[in-house]
Design an enzyme around this catalytic site. Structure first.
Site, PDB file in Angstrom:
ATOM      1  N   ASP A  32      11.900  29.663  -2.548  1.00 57.60           N
ATOM      2  CA  ASP A  32      12.092  31.044  -2.994  1.00 57.60           C
ATOM      3  C   ASP A  32      13.420  31.563  -2.460  1.00 57.60           C
ATOM      4  O   ASP A  32      13.792  31.305  -1.313  1.00 57.60           O
ATOM      5  CB  ASP A  32      10.928  31.921  -2.503  1.00 57.60           C
ATOM      6  CG  ASP A  32      10.851  33.232  -3.242  1.00 57.60           C
ATOM      7  OD1 ASP A  32       9.878  33.431  -3.999  1.00 57.60           O
ATOM      8  OD2 ASP A  32      11.763  34.083  -3.063  1.00 57.60           O
ATOM      9  N   ILE A  33      14.102  32.322  -3.279  1.00 59.19           N
ATOM     10  CA  ILE A  33      15.423  32.838  -2.909  1.00 59.19           C
ATOM     11  C   ILE A  33      15.320  33.924  -1.831  1.00 59.19           C
ATOM     12  O   ILE A  33      16.308  34.202  -1.135  1.00 59.19           O
ATOM     13  CB  ILE A  33      16.151  33.363  -4.177  1.00 59.19           C
ATOM     14  CG1 ILE A  33      17.649  33.363  -3.991  1.00 59.19           C
ATOM     15  CG2 ILE A  33      15.640  34.721  -4.605  1.00 59.19           C
ATOM     16  CD1 ILE A  33      18.438  33.544  -5.284  1.00 59.19           C
ATOM     17  N   GLY A  94       2.336  42.754  -8.286  1.00 60.40           N
ATOM     18  CA  GLY A  94       3.550  42.260  -7.655  1.00 60.40           C
ATOM     19  C   GLY A  94       4.279  41.187  -8.431  1.00 60.40           C
ATOM     20  O   GLY A  94       5.279  40.656  -7.951  1.00 60.40           O
ATOM     21  N   HIS A 101       3.529  31.125 -11.579  1.00 60.32           N
ATOM     22  CA  HIS A 101       3.994  30.385 -10.401  1.00 60.32           C
ATOM     23  C   HIS A 101       3.049  30.640  -9.248  1.00 60.32           C
ATOM     24  O   HIS A 101       2.458  31.720  -9.126  1.00 60.32           O
ATOM     25  CB  HIS A 101       5.426  30.771 -10.025  1.00 60.32           C
ATOM     26  CG  HIS A 101       5.653  32.247  -9.915  1.00 60.32           C
ATOM     27  ND1 HIS A 101       5.780  33.048 -11.030  1.00 60.32           N
ATOM     28  CD2 HIS A 101       5.752  33.065  -8.852  1.00 60.32           C
ATOM     29  CE1 HIS A 101       5.976  34.297 -10.645  1.00 60.32           C
ATOM     30  NE2 HIS A 101       5.949  34.339  -9.326  1.00 60.32           N
ATOM     31  N   HIS A 103       3.000  30.876  -5.223  1.00 59.21           N
ATOM     32  CA  HIS A 103       3.768  30.940  -3.980  1.00 59.21           C
ATOM     33  C   HIS A 103       3.047  30.065  -2.953  1.00 59.21           C
ATOM     34  O   HIS A 103       1.841  30.244  -2.720  1.00 59.21           O
ATOM     35  CB  HIS A 103       3.813  32.373  -3.431  1.00 59.21           C
ATOM     36  CG  HIS A 103       4.512  33.365  -4.300  1.00 59.21           C
ATOM     37  ND1 HIS A 103       5.789  33.821  -4.040  1.00 59.21           N
ATOM     38  CD2 HIS A 103       4.113  34.010  -5.425  1.00 59.21           C
ATOM     39  CE1 HIS A 103       6.139  34.698  -4.967  1.00 59.21           C
ATOM     40  NE2 HIS A 103       5.139  34.842  -5.821  1.00 59.21           N
TER      41      HIS A 103
END
Ligand code: AMP
Length: 115
Positions: A32-33, A94, A101, A103
């Site tokens: 994740d960025i 959120g 995806h 997380h």
């Protein structure tokens, strides 16, 4: 832009750079960025499903594959014993990228209930 193009399809197609740590025929995982934990990886199916609630019986094998792959990625990254999986479904929950995806987060303590 093709109808099914998303930010994550651009990563899958190498049109946008990402730190890819796993890939197979069905899914891809990259860091994740904006990491929220020492390990924060996004596990993304190559097939675009906008959100979990839009998935169907036809995607049962794909969804199972994601669930079986997530622990392997956590283990690959040194977090076999403790990790958290999060799927944000819908903007109010959120979700900001409308391409399903998971997380995968690990490497610190997590509180419950989640924020
Ligand atoms: P969500 O809010 O559940 O839809 O998660 C989207 C995630 O994508 C967020 O955690 C973002 O930090 C992450 N993200 C956005 N752009 C990128 C990118 N270019 N590379 C990696 N992660 C990204």
């Amino acid at each position: 832009m093709a109808e099914q193009d998303t930010l994550f399809t651009k990563i899958i197609n190498r049109e946008i750079a990402a730190d890819i740590i796993y890939e197979d025929d069905i899914c891809i995982a990259f860091r994740d960025i904006a990491p929220q934990a020492p390990l924060h990886v996004l596990l993304v199916p190559k097939q675009v499903i906008t959100k979990l609630s839009e998935s169907s019986q036809q995607q049962q094998a794909l969804l199972g594959h994601l669930m079986l792959t997530a622990p392997k990625i956590a283990a690959q990254e040194g977090h076999a014993k403790a990790f958290r999986l999060v799927i944000n479904n819908g903007a109010e929950a959120g979700q900001s990228v409308f391409h399903l995806h998971i997380h995968i987060i690990a490497g610190r303590d997590f509180s419950w209930p989640p924020g």
